[in-house]
Scaffold this active site. Structure first.
Site, PDB file in Angstrom:
ATOM      1  N   ILE A  18      31.857  49.117  37.369  1.00  0.00           N
ATOM      2  CA  ILE A  18      32.640  48.471  36.311  1.00  0.00           C
ATOM      3  C   ILE A  18      31.745  48.052  35.157  1.00  0.00           C
ATOM      4  O   ILE A  18      32.115  48.190  33.985  1.00  0.00           O
ATOM      5  CB  ILE A  18      33.395  47.254  36.878  1.00  0.00           C
ATOM      6  CG1 ILE A  18      34.469  47.696  37.878  1.00  0.00           C
ATOM      7  CG2 ILE A  18      34.036  46.441  35.751  1.00  0.00           C
ATOM      8  CD1 ILE A  18      35.123  46.551  38.625  1.00  0.00           C
ATOM      9  N   ASP A  37      20.541  43.566  34.343  1.00  0.00           N
ATOM     10  CA  ASP A  37      20.678  44.126  35.679  1.00  0.00           C
ATOM     11  C   ASP A  37      19.324  44.095  36.382  1.00  0.00           C
ATOM     12  O   ASP A  37      18.283  44.092  35.721  1.00  0.00           O
ATOM     13  CB  ASP A  37      21.189  45.572  35.578  1.00  0.00           C
ATOM     14  CG  ASP A  37      21.806  46.074  36.868  1.00  0.00           C
ATOM     15  OD1 ASP A  37      23.040  46.086  36.977  1.00  0.00           O
ATOM     16  OD2 ASP A  37      21.048  46.452  37.779  1.00  0.00           O
ATOM     17  N   ASP A  53      17.460  38.784  36.994  1.00  0.00           N
ATOM     18  CA  ASP A  53      17.900  38.376  38.322  1.00  0.00           C
ATOM     19  C   ASP A  53      18.894  37.243  38.132  1.00  0.00           C
ATOM     20  O   ASP A  53      18.514  36.125  37.765  1.00  0.00           O
ATOM     21  CB  ASP A  53      16.695  37.923  39.154  1.00  0.00           C
ATOM     22  CG  ASP A  53      17.081  37.466  40.555  1.00  0.00           C
ATOM     23  OD1 ASP A  53      18.292  37.447  40.878  1.00  0.00           O
ATOM     24  OD2 ASP A  53      16.178  37.120  41.331  1.00  0.00           O
ATOM     25  N   ASN A  80      29.916  40.250  34.907  1.00  0.00           N
ATOM     26  CA  ASN A  80      30.375  41.249  35.869  1.00  0.00           C
ATOM     27  C   ASN A  80      29.548  41.264  37.153  1.00  0.00           C
ATOM     28  O   ASN A  80      30.052  41.657  38.208  1.00  0.00           O
ATOM     29  CB  ASN A  80      30.334  42.640  35.221  1.00  0.00           C
ATOM     30  CG  ASN A  80      30.495  43.746  36.230  1.00  0.00           C
ATOM     31  OD1 ASN A  80      31.588  43.989  36.760  1.00  0.00           O
ATOM     32  ND2 ASN A  80      29.401  44.447  36.528  1.00  0.00           N
ATOM     33  N   SER A 132      38.756  39.232  40.879  1.00  0.00           N
ATOM     34  CA  SER A 132      39.205  40.227  41.853  1.00  0.00           C
ATOM     35  C   SER A 132      40.596  39.869  42.353  1.00  0.00           C
ATOM     36  O   SER A 132      40.988  38.694  42.374  1.00  0.00           O
ATOM     37  CB  SER A 132      38.237  40.283  43.040  1.00  0.00           C
ATOM     38  OG  SER A 132      38.777  41.041  44.113  1.00  0.00           O
ATOM     39  N   TYR A 145      33.982  36.715  50.435  1.00  0.00           N
ATOM     40  CA  TYR A 145      34.163  37.339  49.120  1.00  0.00           C
ATOM     41  C   TYR A 145      35.362  36.728  48.402  1.00  0.00           C
ATOM     42  O   TYR A 145      35.289  36.396  47.214  1.00  0.00           O
ATOM     43  CB  TYR A 145      34.345  38.847  49.292  1.00  0.00           C
ATOM     44  CG  TYR A 145      34.510  39.589  47.992  1.00  0.00           C
ATOM     45  CD1 TYR A 145      33.436  39.770  47.131  1.00  0.00           C
ATOM     46  CD2 TYR A 145      35.752  40.116  47.622  1.00  0.00           C
ATOM     47  CE1 TYR A 145      33.583  40.464  45.929  1.00  0.00           C
ATOM     48  CE2 TYR A 145      35.910  40.799  46.429  1.00  0.00           C
ATOM     49  CZ  TYR A 145      34.819  40.973  45.588  1.00  0.00           C
ATOM     50  OH  TYR A 145      34.980  41.644  44.397  1.00  0.00           O
ATOM     51  N   LYS A 149      35.561  34.681  44.755  1.00  0.00           N
ATOM     52  CA  LYS A 149      36.368  35.124  43.618  1.00  0.00           C
ATOM     53  C   LYS A 149      37.459  34.111  43.267  1.00  0.00           C
ATOM     54  O   LYS A 149      37.865  33.991  42.110  1.00  0.00           O
ATOM     55  CB  LYS A 149      36.965  36.499  43.904  1.00  0.00           C
ATOM     56  CG  LYS A 149      35.923  37.615  43.936  1.00  0.00           C
ATOM     57  CD  LYS A 149      35.156  37.698  42.607  1.00  0.00           C
ATOM     58  CE  LYS A 149      34.181  38.866  42.583  1.00  0.00           C
ATOM     59  NZ  LYS A 149      33.495  38.986  41.265  1.00  0.00           N
ATOM     60  N   THR A 177      41.242  47.388  44.224  1.00  0.00           N
ATOM     61  CA  THR A 177      40.109  48.138  44.755  1.00  0.00           C
ATOM     62  C   THR A 177      39.729  49.232  43.764  1.00  0.00           C
ATOM     63  O   THR A 177      40.546  50.096  43.443  1.00  0.00           O
ATOM     64  CB  THR A 177      40.451  48.759  46.118  1.00  0.00           C
ATOM     65  OG1 THR A 177      40.898  47.721  46.991  1.00  0.00           O
ATOM     66  CG2 THR A 177      39.228  49.420  46.719  1.00  0.00           C
ATOM     67  N   VAL A 178      38.504  49.169  43.275  1.00  0.00           N
ATOM     68  CA  VAL A 178      38.048  50.057  42.209  1.00  0.00           C
ATOM     69  C   VAL A 178      37.136  51.130  42.801  1.00  0.00           C
ATOM     70  O   VAL A 178      36.291  50.850  43.655  1.00  0.00           O
ATOM     71  CB  VAL A 178      37.309  49.267  41.113  1.00  0.00           C
ATOM     72  CG1 VAL A 178      36.914  50.192  39.961  1.00  0.00           C
ATOM     73  CG2 VAL A 178      38.185  48.121  40.611  1.00  0.00           C
TER      74      VAL A 178
END
Length: 249
Positions: A18, A37, A53, A80, A132, A145, A149, A177-178
């Protein structure tokens, strides 16, 4: 509608999935884009890759400062970066709970705090958090998880309230769900990857996984001045998973 010409944007976790789709979409809309990243080496030009980080505040602050200098400010932040977790409340120990919450929730706060001084100097400042479907729908084997979220959703609304007086909009997207490399790795761990993919497809009323590009399109809209009256809001990109209850033939 999503015209970002002349604006600067940073995307965390933007080297794949994403995040990369979003970085490309924002660049296509005219923005100067930087990606934060752990492994930014594969990010294609003209997107700027910066190592960061998200779990380390000094690293985040240095990366955001570098991005602001290279991109001539920051108008848009896309939070993200995140990690997954599988299992019920019995399956993850305290260290794993701390690790996931630190990256998925506190990490989002770290980056936002570092970016806010630059966002305050923008004419059209916006933050978009990637949440999510797990925040709003009870999913099996996703306790940790989902908790992280759910916190992201609450954080988005609280941030929107805190910064509305400064003209900084804060919104989020809740993907289903991606079809990303992360989901691919989960499928590879299944006893029957093809059967698991069919089950994930069937879970969404559209009968297929969401694409990263579809999520990026929603993010680009929320990031753009075209969404100037939208804050504290959520766009679901979930194939109808949250709201539709279909009666199968």
């Amino acid at each position: 509608m999503s015209d970002l010409t002349g604006m600067s944007a940073i995307v965390t976790g933007g080297a794949s999935g994403i995040g990369l789709a979003t970085a490309r979409r924002l660049a296509q809309a005219g923005a100067r884009v930087g990606v934060l990243d752990l492994a930014p080496e594969s990010v294609p030009e003209p997107i700027l890759g910066i190592r960061a980080d998200i779990g380390d505040r000094p690293s985040v602050q240095a990366a955001v400062q570098q991005a602001a200098e290279a991109l001539d400010g920051i108008d848009v932040l896309v939070n993200n970066a995140g990690i997954g977790a599988i299992g019920s409340v019995e399956d993850n120990d305290d260290d794993e709970w701390a690790r996931v919450l630190d990256i998925n929730v506190t990490g989002m706060a770290r980056v936002s705090a570092a970016a806010l001084p630059f966002l305050r100097g923008s004419a059209h400042p916006a933050i978009v958090n990637v949440c999510s479907i797990a925040a709003t729908a009870g999913l099996q084997q996703r306790a940790l998880y989902s908790a992280s979220k759910g916190a992201v959703l609450a954080l988005t609304r609280a941030m929107a309230a805190d910064h509305i007086g400064e003209g900084i909009r804060v919104n989020c997207v809740t993907p289903g769900t991606v079809d990303t490399p992360w989901v691919g790795r989960l499928l590879d761990q299944a006893a029957d990857p093809e059967a698991e993919r069919r089950a994930l497809n069937a879970r969404q009323p559209t009968g297929r996984l969401v694409s990263a590009a579809e999520v990026a399109e929603a993010i680009a809209y929320l990031a753009s001045p075209a969404a100037g009256s939208t804050t504290g809001s959520t766009i679901a990109v979930d194939g109808g998973m949250q709201e539709l209850r279909l009666r199968r033939a």
